[in-house]
Design an enzyme around this catalytic site. Structure first.
Site, short mmCIF file in Angstrom:
data_model
loop_
_atom_site.label_atom_id
_atom_site.label_comp_id
_atom_site.label_asym_id
_atom_site.label_seq_id
_atom_site.Cartn_x
_atom_site.Cartn_y
_atom_site.Cartn_z
N ASP A 16 -6.60 10.34 -4.83
CA ASP A 16 -6.13 9.23 -3.88
C ASP A 16 -4.41 8.74 -4.25
O ASP A 16 -4.40 9.21 -5.76
CB ASP A 16 -6.90 7.74 -3.96
CG ASP A 16 -6.51 6.99 -2.55
OD1 ASP A 16 -5.07 7.21 -1.44
OD2 ASP A 16 -7.53 6.82 -2.41
N ASN A 17 -4.11 8.53 -3.86
CA ASN A 17 -2.50 7.93 -4.57
C ASN A 17 -1.30 8.77 -5.11
O ASN A 17 -1.42 8.44 -6.64
CB ASN A 17 -3.12 6.82 -5.80
CG ASN A 17 -3.50 5.19 -5.22
OD1 ASN A 17 -2.82 5.62 -4.13
ND2 ASN A 17 -4.22 4.72 -5.25
N CYS A 30 0.84 -1.17 -0.06
CA CYS A 30 -0.14 0.23 0.03
C CYS A 30 1.05 1.07 0.02
O CYS A 30 2.29 1.13 0.86
CB CYS A 30 -0.89 0.13 1.08
SG CYS A 30 -2.13 1.44 1.44
#
Ligand code: MTE
Length: 900
Positions: free
Chosen positions: A291-292, A159
């Site tokens: 996100d990310n 992650c």
């Protein structure tokens, strides 16, 4: 067409059976798990999955959530409360599993509820391939298994938030707190994504493959994209998976079908996959945009919320993992007893490392001395074992011989003499990959707290007969770890020394700037002082005062410097704890007479205190002293000077004017309209206020920029230091900035060793001196006291004193009082020279560049042969220290250096 079509058909039937049931030996009874043991017998050299026991029970915490259909392992640590399910295994348990992680311990990152997929629906699960394709198709699960070659490959998913708790300790990011176990490895089985996409015939324009999952979330279905050319590149190994370690995917991991994108952050491996959409632009899915990403470090959470441009800039999206490593053994809180171990005993430190984009980790290094020297650790690459194996495993071909990319974690170990550990204060680990990317020493903080990869540091805490190891953090809200400890103790985690107080060796190298709690009481002294005795010793000749309930005799400060002790006299008879403890630079304080001309930092001053310690003021007497101070009327008469050396006077904020984005002029009202302030030129005053959020009293010394004879008001020029990812921000300036018009602060003064009387006459420690020139060296807001003296000289045409101002700043816009300074220089070019130097100038800057160093000091601040020059210095601590060293080296007499 795949060769094992029939086999898959048989396997398909299993989807109408329960997912897995436990066999006698505790392993799953699915057909492929059985075949695993067969393979294992034949090829013991390939790491095979650890014994796995699929959970069958719905945990009670999940019963009231939308995930009440998902059996789970209670050992997993929940990072976001009960739901959604975001978990990591305990780090040591994960490591013990070995190279492959059993599915029940595999970390989980779910943005929302797990889609409910019934066994009977699986054969008809649909995946559509659409967008910029000539042949849009929808494949069902059966086709995906039967009509495409299947491969099996070991892949580590990580992650992007792995190790984020460390970022959150430095400054809260927008993400939850992963420890160092946000990664797991499994053998994934399924078709290559490129084979599936080829069937739909991508158009020439297609550049990206957008993926979508079946989990319905607040901002739509989860989705993201990768580049089409990556998908088509067999080296990148991008695949779809329906099995993990030979078992059908478990619900939390995307059952029945997911994408697996090796070497990239886990966020790209979409679970419960329903769509592949080919596009000419990256995905516009909310989760792809927001996100990310690793936004630039200076973008604050507030700024990122206000300015969408940061999220839409694809340069800040993250794909390949970055190089990273962690220590597993020693574990957090593990204890060793070195005395029992013997002189040659060793300890084997162990941990993991990984890199991104298929790059191999090519070294792991350990330091026991803060990074001064490094030892090379041994590395094991279990993934390599599969390269030799070209056969089927769990119904997929292991086909890694030709591909040299590394998509899995590796393990490092190093034997260390226990005696070396006892001498170290921390084990530091860093890894490097084959592109020579190396983990940095310092953290790159960013809004989402992703890709955290500074050196992994395990602190070594020594007790009388044990050493204990402390990892940086513990996951989720679990307490523990050296970062939390250091932070609680007031340490600055971004100080380049992991926030720790430095050892003596470094204290010297850092010019004594370490902060350590210093004992201010006389060893063994047990004497009570009552109010009467205390008051009997309160006079200019015998100035007793109180700090922290202890009585000190200031008489010795007076010795040798009768005149310079005005400040200590002002403290007589008072409890000055607040001022004493609140002011960092001690020469601002009453006791700046201690060392006369030398800058006395607060630590040196504190260390001198035991010599002057008389005893402890009785509790009741301390209360009387405090009541007395409270009752002292702070309101003088209109013709009396506003400033009173012993009384905190109220001052109301009347206006606040911004002169740049971070600089303001605060105007405060004195008691009466035409009241004189009473601040001699060259002196300063203290401002005290309570931070409205923390209720903490903050005191700082300031020199107003208003004329010293201005009546009824005073003006303070303040640069507000707001927090940045690397700096905490200025407590006082931020609190001042929060003041509303009409709010009060308290002011006391005047203070200072120097008074400029005009015409080259200076009172230094109450001794008069004649000065022909001032060398004024300042940085940032240190200009204000300098400016006050400069103005007194240049606005008096009869004053023959020569002034050179050497003013150092970062950028042009940081230069304070610029217009006034330049106008003085223009008017009085004979008497006044102003020189600016910038460390971060823009391309247009024509002036000097760089710090105030020896070169500039030689040019602009040479000592005078007749000793009729004074150097006035004010700026940040580092600048003052360097300037002092530079001037002394050039032959300045220390008595001619005045630090404001
Ligand atoms: N796919 C869907 N559909 N929904 C999700 O919430 N989370 C992503 C990715 N795929 C997610 C998803 C993230 S952020 C990670 S790190 C990985 O799944 C985690 O995979 P795992 O839960 O199987 O370990």
């Amino acid at each position: 067409m795949a060769t094992e079509t029939l086999g898959y058909k048989e396997e398909m039937l299993e989807y109408s059976l329960p997912v897995s049931s436990e066999s006698d030996n505790g392993s799953t009874s699915q057909s492929d798990s059985d075949s695993a043991s067969t393979v294992s017998d034949l090829l013991p050299d390939i790491p095979l999955p650890p014994p796995s026991k699929a959970p069958t029970e719905i945990l009670s915490v999940d019963l009231d959530t939308p995930d009440n259909h998902v059996p789970r392992d209670p050992r997993l640590i929940r990072l976001t409360g009960v739901h959604p399910f975001n978990v990591e295994p305990p780090l040591t348990t994960l490591f013990k599993e070995g190279f492959l992680t059993s599915p029940e311990l595999f970390y989980v990152r779910n943005h929302g509820p797990v889609p409910r997929v019934r066994d009977e629906d699986i054969p008809t699960w649909e995946l559509s391939i659409e967008g910029l394709v000539e042949n849009p198709i929808t494949l069902d699960f059966r086709q995906i298994l039967q009509e495409f070659d299947q491969i099996t490959a070991p892949i580590t998913l990580v992650c992007a938030g792995n190790r984020r708790k460390e970022q959150n300790q430095v400054r809260k990011s927008k993400g939850f707190s992963w420890g160092a176990a946000g990664l797991s490895t499994a053998l994934f089985t399924g078709p290559m994504m490129r084979d599936i996409i080829k069937r739909a015939k991508p158009m020439r324009r297609a550049k990206y493959v957008c993926m979508e999952g079946a989990d319905k979330l607040p901002n739509g279905f989860y989705g993201t994209s990768v580049k089409l050319n990556w998908v088509m590149d067999p080296n990148r190994g991008i695949m779809l998976a329906h099995k993990m370690n030979g078992e059908d995917l478990r619900p939390d991991h995307g059952r029945p079908l997911r994408a697996v994108v090796p070497g990239q952050i886990g966020g790209r491996s979409v679970k419960w996959l329903t769509k592949l959409i080919l596009t000419d632009a990256p995905s516009d899915n909310w989760y792809h945009i927001y996100d990310n990403r690793v936004l630039p470090t200076m973008v604050s959470p507030e700024q990122s919320a206000k300015e969408p441009k940061w999220w839409y800039d694809d340069r800040y999206a993250i794909y390949d993992l970055n190089v990273n490593s962690a220590v597993v053994h020693p574990q957090h809180d593990e204890v060793l007893r070195p005395a029992k171990a013997g002189p040659t005993a060793t300890y084997t430190a162990q941990g993991y490392a990984y890199a991104g984009g298929g790059r191999r980790i090519n070294r792991v290094e350990i330091s026991l001395d803060k990074g001064k020297s490094w030892r090379l650790a041994n590395i094991e690459y279990p993934e390599d074992k599969y390269r030799e194996y070209e056969s089927n495993l769990f119904g997929g071909k292991v086909d890694m011989f030709w591909r040299e990319t590394c998509f899995c974690w590796c393990f490092w170990n190093l034997e260390i003499l226990i005696s070396d550990l006892t001498e170290s204060d921390a084990i530091l680990v860093r890894a490097m990959d084959e592109a020579l990317s190396i983990q940095p020493r310092d953290m790159y903080w960013s809004v989402l707290g992703m890709m955290n990869n500074p050196w992994f540091r395990v602190a070594v805490i020594k007790d009388s007969d044990t050493i204990r190891f402390e990892h940086p953090t513990q996951p989720a809200l679990m307490p523990g770890g050296w970062m939390e400890r250091v932070k609680k103790a007031g340490g600055d985690l971004t100080n380049g020394h992991w926030g720790e107080v430095m050892s003596n060796e470094e204290v010297e190298a850092n010019n004594g700037k370490a902060v350590e709690e210093i004992n201010m009481k006389k060893e063994g002294l047990d004497r009570k002082v009552d109010f009467a005795e205390f008051k009997a010793h309160v006079s200019p000749e015998e100035p007793w005062f109180v700090v922290n309930g202890e009585v000190y005799d200031g008489t010795k400060f007076l010795e040798g410097h009768p005149g310079g002790a005005q400040s200590i006299v002002s403290a007589a008879g008072m409890d000055v704890s607040e001022e004493f403890l609140a002011i960092r630079k001690f020469h601002f304080l009453y006791l700046d007479g201690i060392n006369t001309n030398k800058t006395t930092d607060s630590e040196t001053a504190k260390a001198m205190m035991p010599d002057y310690h008389i005893g402890t003021l009785e509790k009741a007497s301390l209360k009387v002293l405090h009541d007395e101070a409270q009752n002292q009327s702070s309101l003088g008469t209109p013709d009396e000077k506003y400033l009173q050396p012993k009384v905190w006077k109220k001052a109301e904020l009347s206006t606040k004017r911004s002169i740049s984005w971070d600089t303001r002029i605060f105007t405060f009202k004195l008691d009466y309209d035409l009241q004189p302030l009473g601040l001699p030129t060259g002196q300063h005053l203290m401002v005290k206020l309570k931070d409205s959020t923390t209720s903490e009293s903050i005191i700082r010394a300031y020199t107003p920029i208003s004329e010293t004879n201005q009546q009824g008001t005073l003006d303070l020029l303040i640069k507000v230091y707001t927090p940045t990812p690397t700096e905490k921000g200025g407590k006082m300036t931020m609190a001042l900035d929060k003041l509303a018009i009409g709010d009060n602060v308290e002011i006391k003064g005047p203070l200072g060793r120097l008074t400029y009387l005009g015409h080259g006459k200076v009172l230094l420690n109450d001794k008069q001196r004649d000065v022909k020139s001032f060398r004024m060296i300042c940085g940032g807001s240190g200009i204000t006291p300098i400016y006050q003296v400069l103005r007194a000289v240049v606005t008096n045409a009869q004053d023959p004193t020569h002034c050179v101002v050497l003013d150092g700043n970062r950028m042009e816009e940081d230069i304070l009082c610029r217009e006034e300074l330049d106008s003085y220089a223009a008017l009085n070019d004979e008497r006044c020279t102003i020189v600016h130097t910038l460390t971060k100038p823009s391309g247009d800057w024509k002036g000097l560049k760089g710090r105030i160093g020896e070169e500039l000091l030689k040019q602009y601040a040479p000592p005078s042969a007749d000793g009729d020059s004074l150097a006035l210095i004010c700026g940040p601590e580092g600048m003052e220290t360097a300037t002092k060293a530079g001037l002394l080296k050039m032959g300045w007499d220390e008595n001619d250096l005045v630090f404001f």
